[in-house]
Design an enzyme around this catalytic site. Structure first.
Site, mmCIF file in Angstrom:
data_model
loop_
_atom_site.group_PDB
_atom_site.id
_atom_site.type_symbol
_atom_site.label_atom_id
_atom_site.label_comp_id
_atom_site.label_asym_id
_atom_site.label_seq_id
_atom_site.Cartn_x
_atom_site.Cartn_y
_atom_site.Cartn_z
ATOM 1 N N ASN A 6 -2.736 1.696 -4.843
ATOM 2 C CA ASN A 6 -4.131 2.073 -4.616
ATOM 3 C C ASN A 6 -4.197 2.921 -3.351
ATOM 4 O OD1 ASN A 6 -6.867 2.208 -4.169
ATOM 5 N ND2 ASN A 6 -7.130 0.034 -3.688
ATOM 6 N N TRP A 7 -4.412 4.216 -3.543
ATOM 7 C CA TRP A 7 -4.404 5.141 -2.394
ATOM 8 C C TRP A 7 -5.730 5.117 -1.632
ATOM 9 C CZ3 TRP A 7 -1.846 10.234 -4.674
ATOM 10 C CH2 TRP A 7 -0.562 9.921 -5.170
ATOM 11 N N LYS A 8 -6.730 4.436 -2.177
ATOM 12 C CA LYS A 8 -8.046 4.366 -1.534
ATOM 13 C C LYS A 8 -8.534 5.785 -1.189
ATOM 14 C CE LYS A 8 -6.856 -0.238 -0.062
ATOM 15 N NZ LYS A 8 -7.150 -1.353 0.796
ATOM 16 N N HIS A 76 -12.941 -3.672 -6.895
ATOM 17 C CA HIS A 76 -12.150 -3.855 -5.674
ATOM 18 C C HIS A 76 -13.054 -4.441 -4.581
ATOM 19 C CE1 HIS A 76 -9.872 -2.971 -2.061
ATOM 20 N NE2 HIS A 76 -8.809 -2.925 -2.849
ATOM 21 N N GLU A 78 -13.435 -3.763 -1.591
ATOM 22 C CA GLU A 78 -14.123 -2.771 -0.749
ATOM 23 C C GLU A 78 -15.373 -2.249 -1.449
ATOM 24 O OE1 GLU A 78 -10.651 -0.372 -0.005
ATOM 25 O OE2 GLU A 78 -9.836 -1.998 1.221
ATOM 26 N N GLU A 142 -6.785 -10.514 -5.125
ATOM 27 C CA GLU A 142 -6.657 -9.920 -3.800
ATOM 28 C C GLU A 142 -7.526 -10.699 -2.818
ATOM 29 O OE1 GLU A 142 -5.319 -5.536 -4.036
ATOM 30 O OE2 GLU A 142 -7.473 -5.575 -4.233
ATOM 31 N N GLY A 148 -5.206 -5.088 3.907
ATOM 32 C CA GLY A 148 -5.118 -4.181 5.048
ATOM 33 C C GLY A 148 -4.976 -4.881 6.387
ATOM 34 N N SER A 178 -1.724 -6.729 1.503
ATOM 35 C CA SER A 178 -0.588 -6.570 2.421
ATOM 36 C C SER A 178 0.765 -6.823 1.756
ATOM 37 C CB SER A 178 -0.772 -7.454 3.660
ATOM 38 O OG SER A 178 -1.932 -7.057 4.380
ATOM 39 N N GLY A 199 -1.809 -1.390 -1.468
ATOM 40 C CA GLY A 199 -2.627 -0.395 -0.781
ATOM 41 C C GLY A 199 -1.791 0.400 0.202
ATOM 42 N N GLY A 200 -1.839 0.002 1.460
ATOM 43 C CA GLY A 200 -1.187 0.753 2.537
ATOM 44 C C GLY A 200 0.251 1.154 2.236
HETATM 45 P P1 PGA Z 1 -3.241 -3.424 1.242
HETATM 46 O O1 PGA Z 1 -4.406 -3.137 0.183
HETATM 47 O O2 PGA Z 1 -1.937 -3.475 0.479
HETATM 48 O O3 PGA Z 1 -3.303 -2.266 2.196
HETATM 49 O O4 PGA Z 1 -3.553 -4.729 1.886
HETATM 50 C C1 PGA Z 1 -4.398 -3.723 -1.096
HETATM 51 C C2 PGA Z 1 -5.606 -3.284 -1.877
HETATM 52 O O5 PGA Z 1 -6.680 -3.139 -1.277
HETATM 53 O O6 PGA Z 1 -5.534 -3.069 -3.100
#
Ligand code: PGA
Length: 219
Positions: A6-8, A76, A78, A142, A148, A178, A199-200
């Site tokens: 997930n590149w956000k 998600h 967010e 998640e 994050g 994470s 994500g990251g």
């Molecule tokens: P993260 O994000 O790996 O940076 O914690 C995961 C996500 O939001 O899908």
């Protein structure tokens, strides 16, 4: 094992550098076509429930399918935290996307406050109550406090939540929050962890490759 990056709202890596990787990428909308053209299994990060209409800023399943997009993330945390996404809109988006022929990764998970109040199962039950099993539906667990933050759920915590989710809905369950090259193998070794939503660490080609390799070993 399913790995999705997930590149956000980051530009993300060069799609060509990911060629041949057995993984899903979820780039920002502006890079969907580039990822599709590079031969990557490409998902959007969100999808609207109407086919078309006066919904400024939204994208429908049919517009995504026209681009060659395979699926979409939905719900998600967010989106839930910052953009007013609710269980009801998650249900609408998921159902419309599946009906249109997209695959869906629907995200669920509790906040730290909810975990500390021992409400994790209640939250998951509520979030899952609006979803129905479908052959193209995958769930991502998640925990919001792990996204994050560098605070990963322990493999045991992930397994416990995944087993609970699977007792409510018959679907593969990915872990997200994470996931890094150094914790991926232990998470993927859990019996009810079907992969990861990253994500990251998906923004760095070497990290993402290492996570995909950890998944390959466990599949
Ligand atoms: P993260 O994000 O790996 O940076 O914690 C995961 C996500 O939001 O899908």
């Amino acid at each position: 094992m399913i790995i999705a990056g997930n590149w956000k709202m980051f530009r993300g890596p060069d799609p060509a550098a990911l060629a041949g990787l057995d993984a899903i990428v979820c780039p920002p909308y502006t890079r969907l076509r580039e990822c599709v053209d590079a031969g990557l299994v490409t998902y959007a990060q969100n999808v609207h429930w109407e086919r078309e209409g006066a919904y400024t800023g939204e994208i429908s399943a049919s517009l995504l399918l026209e681009l060659g997009v395979t699926g979409s993330l939905v719900g998600h945390s967010e989106r839930r935290q910052y953009f007013g996404e609710t269980d009801e809109t998650v249900a609408l988006r998921t159902r419309a996307a599946l009906d249109a022929g997209l695959q869906v990764i629907a995200c669920v998970g509790e906040t730290m406050q909810e975990r500390e109040a021992r409400e994790t199962e209640d939250v998951l039950r509520r979030q899952l109550s609006v979803l129905e099993a479908h052959q193209h539906l995958v769930i991502a667990y998640e925990p919001v406090w792990a996204i994050g933050t560098g605070l990963t759920a322990t493999p045991e915590m992930a397994q416990e939540a995944h087993a609970f989710i699977k007792s409510l809905l018959d679907a593969p369950v990915l872990y997200g929050g994470s996931v890094k090259p150094d914790n991926a193998a232990a998470l993927f070794a859990q019996p009810d962890v079907a992969g990861g939503l990253v994500g990251g660490a998906s923004l760095d080609v070497d990290s993402f490759r290492a996570i995909c390799e950890a998944a390959r070993i466990h599949s």
